[in-house]
Design an enzyme around this catalytic site. Structure first.
Site, PDB file in Angstrom:
ATOM      1  N   GLU A 100       0.832  -1.201   0.000  1.00 48.11           N
ATOM      2  CA  GLU A 100       0.000   0.000   0.000  1.00 48.11           C
ATOM      3  C   GLU A 100       0.863   1.245   0.000  1.00 48.11           C
ATOM      4  OE1 GLU A 100      -2.334  -0.292   3.555  1.00 48.11           O
ATOM      5  OE2 GLU A 100      -3.041  -2.296   3.009  1.00 48.11           O
ATOM      6  N   LYS A 140       2.093   4.681   1.518  1.00 44.89           N
ATOM      7  CA  LYS A 140       2.183   5.218   2.874  1.00 44.89           C
ATOM      8  C   LYS A 140       1.776   6.689   2.768  1.00 44.89           C
ATOM      9  CE  LYS A 140       5.346   5.415   6.794  1.00 44.89           C
ATOM     10  NZ  LYS A 140       4.978   6.734   7.191  1.00 44.89           N
ATOM     11  N   ASP A 180       1.055  10.407   3.747  1.00 40.54           N
ATOM     12  CA  ASP A 180       1.833  11.270   4.629  1.00 40.54           C
ATOM     13  C   ASP A 180       0.915  12.290   5.296  1.00 40.54           C
ATOM     14  OD1 ASP A 180       3.944  12.313   5.910  1.00 40.54           O
ATOM     15  OD2 ASP A 180       4.821  13.327   4.182  1.00 40.54           O
ATOM     16  N   TYR A 226      -6.901   2.299   6.513  1.00 50.72           N
ATOM     17  CA  TYR A 226      -6.098   1.152   6.059  1.00 50.72           C
ATOM     18  C   TYR A 226      -5.917   0.039   7.084  1.00 50.72           C
ATOM     19  CZ  TYR A 226      -2.829   4.513   8.172  1.00 50.72           C
ATOM     20  OH  TYR A 226      -2.238   5.421   8.993  1.00 50.72           O
ATOM     21  N   LYS A 236      10.518   3.590   3.111  1.00 50.61           N
ATOM     22  CA  LYS A 236      10.313   5.029   2.940  1.00 50.61           C
ATOM     23  C   LYS A 236      11.137   5.580   1.785  1.00 50.61           C
ATOM     24  CE  LYS A 236       9.454   7.571   6.692  1.00 50.61           C
ATOM     25  NZ  LYS A 236       9.604   8.117   8.048  1.00 50.61           N
ATOM     26  N   CYS A 271      13.539  49.245   4.793  1.00 49.02           N
ATOM     27  CA  CYS A 271      12.894  48.614   3.629  1.00 49.02           C
ATOM     28  C   CYS A 271      13.859  48.628   2.444  1.00 49.02           C
ATOM     29  CB  CYS A 271      11.616  49.374   3.284  1.00 49.02           C
ATOM     30  SG  CYS A 271      10.891  48.791   1.751  1.00 49.02           S
ATOM     31  N   CYS A 291      12.093  51.273  -0.224  1.00 47.79           N
ATOM     32  CA  CYS A 291      11.920  52.712   0.012  1.00 47.79           C
ATOM     33  C   CYS A 291      12.765  53.233   1.173  1.00 47.79           C
ATOM     34  CB  CYS A 291      10.452  53.033   0.245  1.00 47.79           C
ATOM     35  SG  CYS A 291       9.824  52.328   1.777  1.00 47.79           S
ATOM     36  N   CYS A 302       7.524  46.798   6.328  1.00 56.62           N
ATOM     37  CA  CYS A 302       7.764  48.181   5.945  1.00 56.62           C
ATOM     38  C   CYS A 302       6.432  48.907   6.170  1.00 56.62           C
ATOM     39  CB  CYS A 302       8.170  48.260   4.467  1.00 56.62           C
ATOM     40  SG  CYS A 302       8.018  49.939   3.833  1.00 56.62           S
ATOM     41  N   CYS A 338       5.276  53.068  -0.191  1.00 62.45           N
ATOM     42  CA  CYS A 338       6.367  52.219  -0.678  1.00 62.45           C
ATOM     43  C   CYS A 338       5.996  51.706  -2.078  1.00 62.45           C
ATOM     44  CB  CYS A 338       6.556  51.062   0.309  1.00 62.45           C
ATOM     45  SG  CYS A 338       7.725  49.818  -0.230  1.00 62.45           S
TER      46      CYS A 338
HETATM   47  S1  IVH Z   1      -0.611   0.425   8.780  1.00 61.73           S
HETATM   48  C1  IVH Z   1      -0.218  -1.607  12.899  1.00 61.73           C
HETATM   49  N1  IVH Z   1      -0.793   1.503   6.412  1.00 61.73           N
HETATM   50  O1  IVH Z   1       2.542   5.458   8.865  1.00 61.73           O
HETATM   51  C2  IVH Z   1      -0.113  -1.045  11.524  1.00 61.73           C
HETATM   52  N2  IVH Z   1       0.107   2.840   8.180  1.00 61.73           N
HETATM   53  O2  IVH Z   1       5.179   5.643  10.055  1.00 61.73           O
HETATM   54  C3  IVH Z   1      -0.894   0.169  11.345  1.00 61.73           C
HETATM   55  N3  IVH Z   1       0.647   5.139   7.506  1.00 61.73           N
HETATM   56  O3  IVH Z   1       1.551   4.888  12.165  1.00 61.73           O
HETATM   57  C4  IVH Z   1      -0.383   1.110  10.346  1.00 61.73           C
HETATM   58  N4  IVH Z   1       0.022   4.946   5.420  1.00 61.73           N
HETATM   59  O4  IVH Z   1       0.113   6.582  10.659  1.00 61.73           O
HETATM   60  C5  IVH Z   1      -0.401   1.690   7.698  1.00 61.73           C
HETATM   61  N5  IVH Z   1      -1.061   2.312   4.262  1.00 61.73           N
HETATM   62  C6  IVH Z   1      -0.680   2.507   5.532  1.00 61.73           C
HETATM   63  C7  IVH Z   1      -0.175   3.736   5.996  1.00 61.73           C
HETATM   64  C8  IVH Z   1       0.225   3.863   7.345  1.00 61.73           C
HETATM   65  C9  IVH Z   1       0.503   5.770   6.335  1.00 61.73           C
HETATM   66  C10 IVH Z   1       1.194   5.779   8.730  1.00 61.73           C
HETATM   67  C11 IVH Z   1       0.541   5.380  10.030  1.00 61.73           C
HETATM   68  C12 IVH Z   1       1.663   4.747  10.805  1.00 61.73           C
HETATM   69  C13 IVH Z   1       2.838   5.469  10.236  1.00 61.73           C
HETATM   70  C14 IVH Z   1       4.156   4.815  10.503  1.00 61.73           C
END
Ligand code: IVH
Length: 672
Positions: A119, A121, A123, A231, A318, A412, A415, A430, A435
């Site tokens: 999946e 991740k 942010d 998720y 990551k 400034c 001016c 300023c 200006c």
């Molecule tokens: S699973 C016990 N799936 O990343 C497992 N986490 O750096 C539960 N995050 O704490 C987390 N996308 O806040 C999971 N597809 C994804 C995610 C995800 C972002 C975050 C989540 C986690 C953090 C860890």
């Protein structure tokens, strides 16, 4: 790791522990990171290695023992509750080889075939939702993993999250966890608005999401355009064998789950997924910082279990943030429309995420101080939210002896007026109304699309100003054909077009005029709030500072800015001239073209022969309501070319009428 004595290890452990705890505080509580995630992870790995070598030296508050905490430690503004199941963190790595090791460990521990859910991740900030009898009853932040802040009221304003589940067959009670994030478009909008208002900008979409979730006013949260992907589901005796089944069921119930996940058989499929998304993610409209892989079979998850901090059945790969290191050779100081001075770094050009970066923002004097920046330093540049380059750090090892700090100017740069700074603001200003840079930028703002929408770019305004045709805002309504024809390259047609757009700008509603005036701290939304509340400019002009400050959405800074604007005779005279020019200083209901869509909610997807915004405007003008996502109450989905496949699929499934652009015009009697 190189050999290190016990004494050296002790010092380094103390140093790393305090540095990482401080970084955690800046990240989770102040929403203002001081080091990048990458740097944090690298330091944490170093600390872990040292603690493995000398376990007795590990400190009780070591960040390796606990998950970061977003709990407010000062004012307890939110009620806090204990998580039913602890909200753990995830193991992570930047190294492909470690993904193979993770896989080998699992493959060695289980005896049957298994698959992974790979999946994105997301942010943002973690959230834990509880549904009981199909109703959202609670939303908790991760907090310290054990106890979280109750942000249910704020979460209810996020469109993607249903307050009630659809379909049926859901467990009586379950928890579903995911990420609240801010799409790039909403982030840009928010920061633009904050810049207009002179507020500190959010460093990236994740901080903006975290900050928004923790605001105390749900209306503010609603305006911030947050989104959510869920998720991970938890509960007692859930009737599922795999994670995949669980997520499909969640989607059936109307919960927002990712459409980018993939079930992978074997680590090679995981690797292909990672390689694919390492580049593809740059096309997504929201921020991601890696890939998460999870064992798909729930029975195996139970078998593998957890360490104190992380599950053994999942990990994250990551992506390294795109960062470049280059030399800073000077700092310019730019005057903004409201007079705020922004330091901008001139850099040795460097390639970053596909573009050449030569300049990067240093935000303000405090930020320069915080970075302890010196001329000729080697600095790290990142794209803030991957869009605006910013300086995130300095390589102190490369500092040349005798390097000097850049001096923030006292006057400034345009001016020469001495700069001033309000106690509670980050920027130096300023204060001179005359200006030239501020005046020119004031015109650019006045003419901008969301203000008076006059077809005048920066270059036109520069010329008009330099020729002395415009000195104060109302002068724009006195511009003549003859004057325009004296501008470089202007012909009858361009001059006529310009005059026409000036004429139609007179129709702009009051809130747009109020925004156009450029009163410090009045952004587009604030202008709308004020117009709605005061209905006309005279009522606003006579409001006292106390009266304004006592209002919900208006703080003391804004109240002061409004009263001091109207206390200036020149501003009052300008407004009188603009009134005489026929501008709208009274809030009127927007004209309605019809009632064909009265009470109906309409979603728009794809591209049209006109800008999509125009279709949305038409919906409102015909009495309808435009919403961004489909729900049980959606009446129509207007689909242009290249519609969102998910929307089309949902509409089909829920029996919502999908209509074409032509059908839409027919429905609204072609009145557009
Ligand atoms: S699973 C016990 N799936 O990343 C497992 N986490 O750096 C539960 N995050 O704490 C987390 N996308 O806040 C999971 N597809 C994804 C995610 C995800 C972002 C975050 C989540 C986690 C953090 C860890």
């Amino acid at each position: 790791m190189a050999k290190i004595t016990r004494e050296e290890a002790k010092n380094r452990i103390e140093d790393l522990t305090s540095k990482l705890n401080e970084a955690n505080r800046n990240y989770y509580i102040l929403n203002s990171p001081t080091i990048s995630d990458f740097e944090f992870d690298i330091l944490l790995q170093e600390l872990q290695a040292l603690e493995r070598m000398y376990p007795k030296l590990a400190l009780p508050d070591s960040p390796t023992r606990k998950v970061g905490s977003d709990l407010e430690t000062t004012a307890k503004e939110f009620v806090q509750y204990q998580h039913r199941y602890p909200m753990l963190s995830l193991g992570n790595t930047y190294d492909m080889d470690e993904m193979y090791s993770f896989h080998s460990k699992i493959a060695g521990a289980v005896s049957q075939p298994f698959s992974y859910s790979a999946e994105l991740k997301f942010d943002g900030v973690g959230i834990c939702l509880t549904y009981r009898n199909g109703i959202l009853v609670r939303a908790l932040t991760r907090g310290d993993g054990r106890i979280g802040d109750d942000v249910t009221r704020n979460i209810r304003t996020i469109k993607a999250i249903p307050s009630e589940l659809t379909g049926g067959n859901w467990p009586v009670e379950f928890e579903i966890r995911g990420e609240i994030f801010m799409p790039y478009a909403a982030f840009d909008r928010l920061n633009e608005e904050r810049e207009d208002c002179g507020y500190a900008l959010f460093a990236n979409p994740r901080n903006a999401a975290a900050g928004s979730l923790k605001t105390l006013d749900p209306e503010t949260v609603k305006e911030r355009g947050l989104d959510c992907i869920l998720y991970h589901m938890l509960g007692e005796n859930l009737p599922f064998k795999t994670h995949d089944e669980m997520m499909r069921a969640a989607a059936e119930w109307g919960l927002p789950v990712s459409k980018y996940s993939k079930i992978c058989n074997g680590i090679e499929e995981v690797m292909s997924y990672i390689r694919l998304w390492e580049t593809e993610r740059k096309k997504l409209p929201f921020p991601t910082d890696g890939v998460v892989i999870k064992v798909n079979e729930l029975a195996l998850r139970t078998q593998l279990g957890y360490t104190a901090k992380i599950p053994r059945w999942a990990t994250a790969f990551k992506f390294k943030p795109e960062q470049a290191c280059t030399r800073l050779y000077s700092v310019d100081y730019q005057v903004g429309r409201t007079g705020a001075i922004t330091p901008v770094a001139n850099l040795d050009p460097v390639q970053l995420s596909g573009t050449m970066v030569k300049r990067a923002t240093l935000h303000n004097a405090d930020q320069m101080e915080l970075l302890d920046i010196h001329i000729n330093d080697y600095v790290y540049v990142e794209k803030g939210g991957e869009i605006i380059p910013k300086i995130t750090g300095v390589d102190l090892d490369k500092r040349s002896p005798g390097a000097e700090k850049p001096l923030f100017p006292k006057n400034c740069p345009d001016c020469g007026t001495p700069l001033v700074r309000d106690e509670d603001e980050a920027a130096w200003y300023c204060p001179n109304d005359d200006c030239p840079t501020q005046i020119k930028l004031g015109f650019v703002h006045f003419a901008s699309r969301k203000a008076m929408n006059i077809l005048a770019g920066d270059a036109t305004i520069e010329q008009l100003f330099n020729k002395g045709y415009i000195k104060e805002l109302p002068d724009i309504y006195d511009i003549t054909m003859e004057q325009l024809l004296t501008l470089d390259g202007w012909k009858d047609a361009s001059a006529e077009r310009f005059l026409k757009s000036i004429a139609s700008s007179r129709k702009a509603p009051f809130h747009a005029v109020l925004f156009a005036l450029g009163i410090r701290h009045i952004g587009e939304n604030t202008a709308k709030v004020l117009a709605k509340r005061f209905k006309n400019i005279d009522a606003l002009a006579s409001a006292s500072e106390d009266e304004l400050d006592g209002m919900d959405d208006i703080g003391p800074i804004l109240a002061k800015s409004i009263t001091s604007y109207f206390a200036d005779k020149r501003h009052v005279e300008q407004i009188n001239r603009l009134k005489a020019d026929g501008l709208n200083f009274i809030e009127t209901e927007e004209m309605k073209l019809g009632e064909e869509l009265a009470g109906k909610s309409v979603v728009v997807t794809g591209n049209f022969s006109v800008p999509r915004e125009e279709i949305k405007r038409q919906i409102v003008l015909h009495g309808g309501k435009n919403t961004s996502s489909l729900s049980g109450t959606t009446e129509y989905l207007v689909a242009g070319t290249k519609p969102g496949p998910e929307k089309i699929r949902k509409a089909e499934k829920w029996g919502i009428k999908t209509i074409s652009e032509e059908d839409f015009y027919e429905l609204t009697n072609g009145k557009h």
